[in-house]
Design an enzyme around this catalytic site. Structure first.
Site, short mmCIF file in Angstrom:
data_model
loop_
_atom_site.label_atom_id
_atom_site.label_comp_id
_atom_site.label_asym_id
_atom_site.label_seq_id
_atom_site.Cartn_x
_atom_site.Cartn_y
_atom_site.Cartn_z
N ASP A 158 29.61 9.87 -2.24
CA ASP A 158 29.11 9.88 -3.62
C ASP A 158 27.61 9.65 -3.68
OD1 ASP A 158 31.74 10.27 -4.13
OD2 ASP A 158 32.13 8.23 -4.85
N ASP A 162 40.38 11.74 0.38
CA ASP A 162 39.33 10.86 -0.11
C ASP A 162 39.86 9.41 -0.06
OD1 ASP A 162 36.99 10.04 -1.28
OD2 ASP A 162 37.38 10.94 -3.23
#
Ligand SMILES: *[C@@H]1O[C@H](CO)[C@@H](O)[C@H](O)[C@H]1NC(C)=O
Ligand SMILES: *[C@@H]1O[C@H](CO)[C@@H](O)[C@H](O)[C@H]1NC(C)=O
Length: 905
Positions: A578, A503
């Protein structure tokens, strides 16, 4: 993973439904090079190809390309598969210009070209069915499919390469001779950040017009529809490609987010053409679509009597680099996407479990939490393959460590998971905590592994651990060092059943310009971050891949990445970052994944439930139903959200989520076979309708429907309380479609209104397909390895069907030694047969054929016979469902290894 805690706290203060802070991110107008390139005057190109300098070789043409200030070497190369490469660099650059390394899957294959015509003003070459005409003045390139022009480079004269130069000295008396420059050309500020631009302006741009095209697709990643919108000065910003960690990204905008694949497809009923802009610097692309809003030009054309011709215009603009562009001439969507895959590669076959269900949350707090969640999944009869750990599992956000209290027995935890057939994925991010005594930081400091600032000092930024530095993955020494951290003796507490989530690899720098690294930071080879920005995430996954392969040489790695670039499919799956628990975010998951899949990366998913905020039960269960038909199938949630594991809901919701999970597990053989085929052909696993039905003008803007290969079509239901869905059935009256829920058949005659309730979304099997399923869902896919198969034979109008099935050990590289079965099933003349596509490949599967379900069969069959080469003929029972829509052939019982013939009588 979300951005900084400080932002998280801030968001809570501001509003519940917070959204992106646009001020953090540049518009084209706030970016000097975008401003400069967008201002280039149209139809006044100063570039001339000097054909006196033309040199022709077997595969390429080379000539000087001039503008009034500089000379470039221009090369056109013919590549295998209807593809041409355009390349231009300065002949004597002041500094070397960056040429992308790492996106291409090896050197592209060359092919021979033939010069057809040559005059002082133009050269025409031929290569298979394609022709290319190079025009000297002004410089222009026309690409032909047979005799139709399908793409024109520099049609509008926007082609630009800013040659590198010495900064003109400001003279005290003001020099009238010096042209006025853009104020940001030599250095630039954005908010409180300064970009020193040591090499000055070095941007480049190229326009391409696609005559006959009516839509453009591609250029992921954007949280937008699949078909690209028209952009333009004064209206919409260009599509931006600059990997960024955008907190609470907005939908339906051209803003950049986490990933960048600079490939564009211009599509019309006759031709689809692709352009791969091979550049890793910040890039903006303006699109203009003649069919969008061109009322004015239609009127002008009406008056002038000119035919209003379809076309798409594109304008690529990058901050730096050489000019390196691939033009792929199709002619059909599938051809172009395969041509792109030939350049940047395919996803290697993943392990079987990776298509199962992934349960993630920021965070599962400790080992007991992990254990309890798995137990509850088992108790609730919810299939589950993978548990995930977000950043809190580490010791103070120091990667390659475990929290000494909460995860002190990580090996036991991993082995416990493995014992129930599950795997674990843990997050490893590129930022390194600057804490003395942390081995990774010490090693990096001592050995000079970090990215530097413009003054040669180690760059320090702010990320999850606080003060952090960033290893320079462009340095081969760092690659060797860092990949070795995945070895079991280095990553203590890990096992071979641990897989990796990368990430924050845009890279995310909370206090940096646009939440990333400043452009004048310096990498290995003295390249500025500006030159390589969009590659950082790709290189990071490359390192992870190398590490996992060295750790477990006979296990296929699984890596999930947020940042990506062209070629990332060779290393990792991706997800859309997200998102939020909103219906609109559920809706955008199909177009986003379809766009990424056209960009070569089929292994895509969106966080089920939405990362931010709390989904209501209806949204959550719908999300499971919709996500069942995307390749990567993971639920994830922000640390501030309520727990939302499926077992926490009422029994109705549980039942519907369980059914979605079981439907997914039944179709795992299909996903696995599709990815096997992707690895051989480069075709995307999920496809928009225009990909399979390129001549149908009704499907151009449909992006709430996905095709999985040529067998399944799912439609997203993304409205609250929906009682019906509009579904487009393509293919005309000859094409049959079968509703998966009740086997009712339809023809492909356009839109239908499909009644929905909370139990299902519209999913159809395509007439003519054979889908292999495992209809005995268990708690994990590994426990289903030897389970029997059911074939769903969906007959076409001619009562025929065909399909494939791939079987191997589900995890190792033994398939490279021909240890697999690749089976083709054919149904014709009431007879189902199988054959082995790679006859020298063998795998001793224990699976057998449990059932055959035939959809669209006539209703007068009484029994079936099974013949195998060895055995005697066996009589098989058949039965019909009460509506007579499906015919079931019971228990053929034959091994999937054997050849067979099943005939209906
Ligand atoms: C592993 O499983 C055993 C047996 O169920 C259990 O007692 C133990 O707590 C588990 N350990 C971890 C770390 O999950
Ligand atoms: C059926 O067969 C005919 C003749 O072979 C062919 O033209 C047609 O495309 C087939 N239809 C389908 C739906 O495959």
């Amino acid at each position: 993973m979300a951005r900084a805690m400080r932002l998280f706290a801030f968001a809570l203060l501001v509003a519940i439904a917070a959204s992106v802070d646009r001020n953090n991110f540049k518009t084209c107008d706030q970016s000097s090079f975008c401003r400069r390139l967008r201002k280039v005057e149209q139809d006044n190109s100063k570039y001339i190809l000097n054909l006196d300098t033309l040199q022709v070789s077997a595969h390429s043409l080379e000539a000087d390309l001039l503008n009034p200030d500089a000379t470039f070497k221009f090369t056109l190369t013919a590549l295998a598969g209807n593809t041409f490469r355009l390349f231009a660099d300065e002949i004597k650059p002041l500094h070397k210009r960056y040429k992308v390394v790492g996106a291409l899957d090896g050197e592209p294959k060359l092919t021979k070209l033939e010069v057809l015509e040559r005059t002082k003003q133009e050269v025409v070459i031929k290569c298979g069915d394609s022709k290319v005409k190079l025009i000297a003045e002004p410089f222009k390139i026309e690409f032909y499919n047979k005799d139709t022009v399908v793409a024109v480079v520099n049609a509008r004269g926007l082609f630009t390469i800013e040659h590198l130069r010495v900064k003109p000295q400001e003279q005290a008396d003001g020099n009238e001779e010096l042209p006025k420059e853009d104020p940001g050309a030599w250095e630039e500020n954005f908010k409180s950040h300064h970009d020193s631009k040591p090499r000055g302006p070095e941007a480049l741009a190229m326009d391409v017009t696609f005559p006959g095209a009516i839509r453009a697709y591609g250029l992921p990643e954007h949280a937008d529809h699949l078909a690209l919108r028209s952009t333009g000065p004064g209206a919409t910003d260009p599509y931006r490609l600059y990997n960024l960690d955008v907190f609470e990204y907005e939908l339906e905008t051209t803003m950049a987010i986490y990933g960048a694949v600079p490939v564009l497809y211009a599509h019309g009923p006759e031709n689809t053409v692709g352009v791969f802009w091979h550049n890793s610097a910040e890039t903006w692309v303006d699109i203009s679509n003649s069919k969008d809003t061109n009322v004015v030009s239609s009127i002008v054309n009406l008056v002038s009597g000119k035919k209003d011709e379809n076309k798409v215009d594109a304008h690529f603009m990058s901050e730096s680099g050489v000019l390196d562009v691939f033009v792929m001439l199709g002619p059909k969507p599938a051809d172009v996407v395969k041509q792109y895959a030939a350049l940047t590669g395919v996803a290697p076959l993943p392990q079987y479990f990776t298509f199962g269900y992934h349960q993630c949350r920021w965070n599962y707090n400790d080992e007991d939490d992990v254990k309890n969640v798995v137990e509850k999944f088992d108790e609730g009869d919810f299939p589950l393959d993978v548990m995930w750990l977000d950043i809190e599992y580490t010791d103070g956000k120091k990667y390659f460590t475990w929290d000494p209290v909460k995860f002190s027995h990580s090996t036991v935890m991993l082995n416990n998971l493995t014992a129930t057939g599950r795997k674990l994925v843990a997050i490893i991010d590129p930022h390194v905590k600057r804490e003395s005594g942390y081995f990774l930081h010490e090693d990096a400091l001592n050995n000079d592994y970090y990215v530097k600032d413009k003054d040669g000092k180690v760059f320090e930024g702010w990320c999850w651990p606080g003060s952090s530095s960033y290893p320079d993955f462009f340095d081969p020494t760092v690659v060797d060092y860092y990949s070795n951290l995945y070895s079991l003796d280095k990553f203590k507490g890990s096992t071979e059943n641990l897989y990796i989530w990368n990430d924050m690899n845009e890279p995310s720098v909370f206090n940096g310009p646009e939440i990333t690294m400043g452009k004048d930071m310096v990498h290995y080879g003295n390249w500025e971050h500006r030159h390589v920005h969009n590659l950082y995430g790709l290189y990071y996954t490359m390192v992870t891949m190398k590490g996992l392969q060295a750790r477990s040489p006979n296990k296929r790695p699984f890596i999930l990445t947020r940042a990506f670039f062209a070629g990332s499919q060779r290393y990792a799956a991706m997800w859309t970052g997200d998102n939020a628990a909103e219906w609109s975010h559920l809706a955008i998951s199909y177009p986003m994944c379809l766009s990424v899949a056209l960009g070569g990366i089929s292994f895509c998913g969106a966080d089920i439930g939405g990362f931010f905020h709390n989904p209501d039960p209806e949204l959550l269960l719908r999300w499971y139903q919709v996500a069942t038909w995307l390749p990567f199938f993971r639920a994830h949630a922000h640390i501030d959200t309520k727990r939302r594991e499926p077992y926490l809901y009422g029994s109705d919701v549980q039942m519907r989520i369980r059914n979605a999970l079981k439907l997914r597990y039944a179709h795992l053989p299909m996903w696995y076979t599709q990815f096997w085929e992707h690895s051989r052909t480069g075709e995307p696993v999920i496809r928009p309708l225009f990909y399979e039905f390129p001549e149908d003008s009704n499907v151009l803007d449909i992006d709430n429907q996905v095709l999985i290969g040529k067998s399944v079509m799912a439609t997203a239901v993304s409205q609250h309380s929906a009682s019906s869905a509009s579904v487009y059935l393509p293919g005309g009256s000859e094409q049959l479609w079968y509703d998966l829920s009740d086997f009712k058949s339809y023809t492909g005659s356009g839109y239908i209104t499909y009644p929905v309730n909370l139990d299902k979304i519209p999913v159809f099997y395509m007439g003519g397909s054979i889908v292999s399923r495992k209809d005995r869902p268990r708690r994990a896919s590994s426990l289903m390895h030897d389970d029997p198969y059911t074939l769903y034979v969906s007959l076409d109008n001619n009562k025929s069907a065909t399909g494939t099935l791939y079987i191997d050990d589900s995890e190792s590289y033994e398939y490279k030694k021909k240890k697999y079965l690749y089976i083709r099933f054919n149904y014709k003349d009431n007879t189902l047969t199988n054959s082995f596509i790679d006859q020298d490949a063998k795998y001793p599967t224990l699976s057998w054929l449990e059932r055959v379900v035939v959809l669209g069969a006539s209703n007068n069959f009484r029994y079936a016979t099974l013949k195998t080469p060895k055995g005697e003929d066996t009589i098989l029972q058949v039965s019909y469902d009460s509506e007579g829509r499906s015919l079931i052939i019971r228990k053929p019982g034959v091994s999937m290894r054997e050849k067979f013939t099943i005939t209906l009588h």
